[in-house]
Motif scaffolding. Sequence first.
Motif: not given
Length: 313
Positions: A213-224, A261-273
């Motif tokens: 549920l997480i990985e798909e939302k973090l791909e793109g913007d130079g990430i393969l 990437l970090m902005e998207r992680m913050e938006t998703l609330g992934l502060n546990q990573v």
Amino acid sequence: MPQTILNTIRRHEVTHIFAVPMLWNRVYDQAIRTIRERGDATWNKFQKGMRISRKLAGVPWLYRSFARLAFKEIRQNIFGDSISFMISGGSEIRSCVLEFMNAIGYHLANGYGMTEIGITSVELSRDIRLLCSGSVGEPFDSLEYRVDENQQLLVRGKSMAKCIMENGQERSRGDGWFATGDLCECRDGHYYILGRRDDHVISPSGENLNPNLIEEKLEGDGILGVCLTSIKNDGEVSPVLVASVPPLISGDKLKKTRQNLMERMETLGLNQVGRIVFVKEPLMEPEEIKLNRKHVAARLQEGRFTIVEAESI
């Protein structure tokens, strides 16, 4: 190789394709890359076409008619127009890939099955919204589905393996329900696979993180590719995000990629990573057909990745 498959399909006017998500994902990535490379005008035209497709999704015949006309050139550069039906199965497929394939005029359905139980369901609806949602449909007539209290999919029926051997011993079938190990939910009679139970990553606070549920939302913007997994450090297991980037990425590009990437992680609330690791190699080995998160964690801990940058969040 995808190009060999594409050439074979066009040359022999293949009508049906059943494949694992790796094929669909690679075809999608190449198509998007090609469209972008043709300039802003072509990209904006494509985006406009996709927006119109979404608006027409509730009227299947109109949706299909528009797709056949608007995206003919894209189809000619992929499989051509001989294809009538396609099925994806074997692992999770990205929702953007399902949307793209159906929007340009193909019919790509998501299916589900395992070696022990065979193919047990395919989304057979002609409703575009269901096809693009990731649903694997309803079980075939010879089978039953049930979701247990732990959200695990159980399957039983006449078309499954008669027995399963583990370490030379026949595995007990109990009441006949086979525990798939896949997390699942049922919405309005249609089933959605949410990932493997053993792929879940436990955060330091005890929270379960579902990579699917997480990985798909973090791909793109130079990430393969990205992989959310966990590694053991000083006796403690902690979540880590491994991101594959182009081998020759510049320092400025990497900085921008990391920031996005970090902005998207913050938006998703992934502060546990607590850690991101950027690597040069693909996350899947050449012989693999789907992402193996435990294998990625092992390669990282054994130093088999070329690390571009690693930092704590």
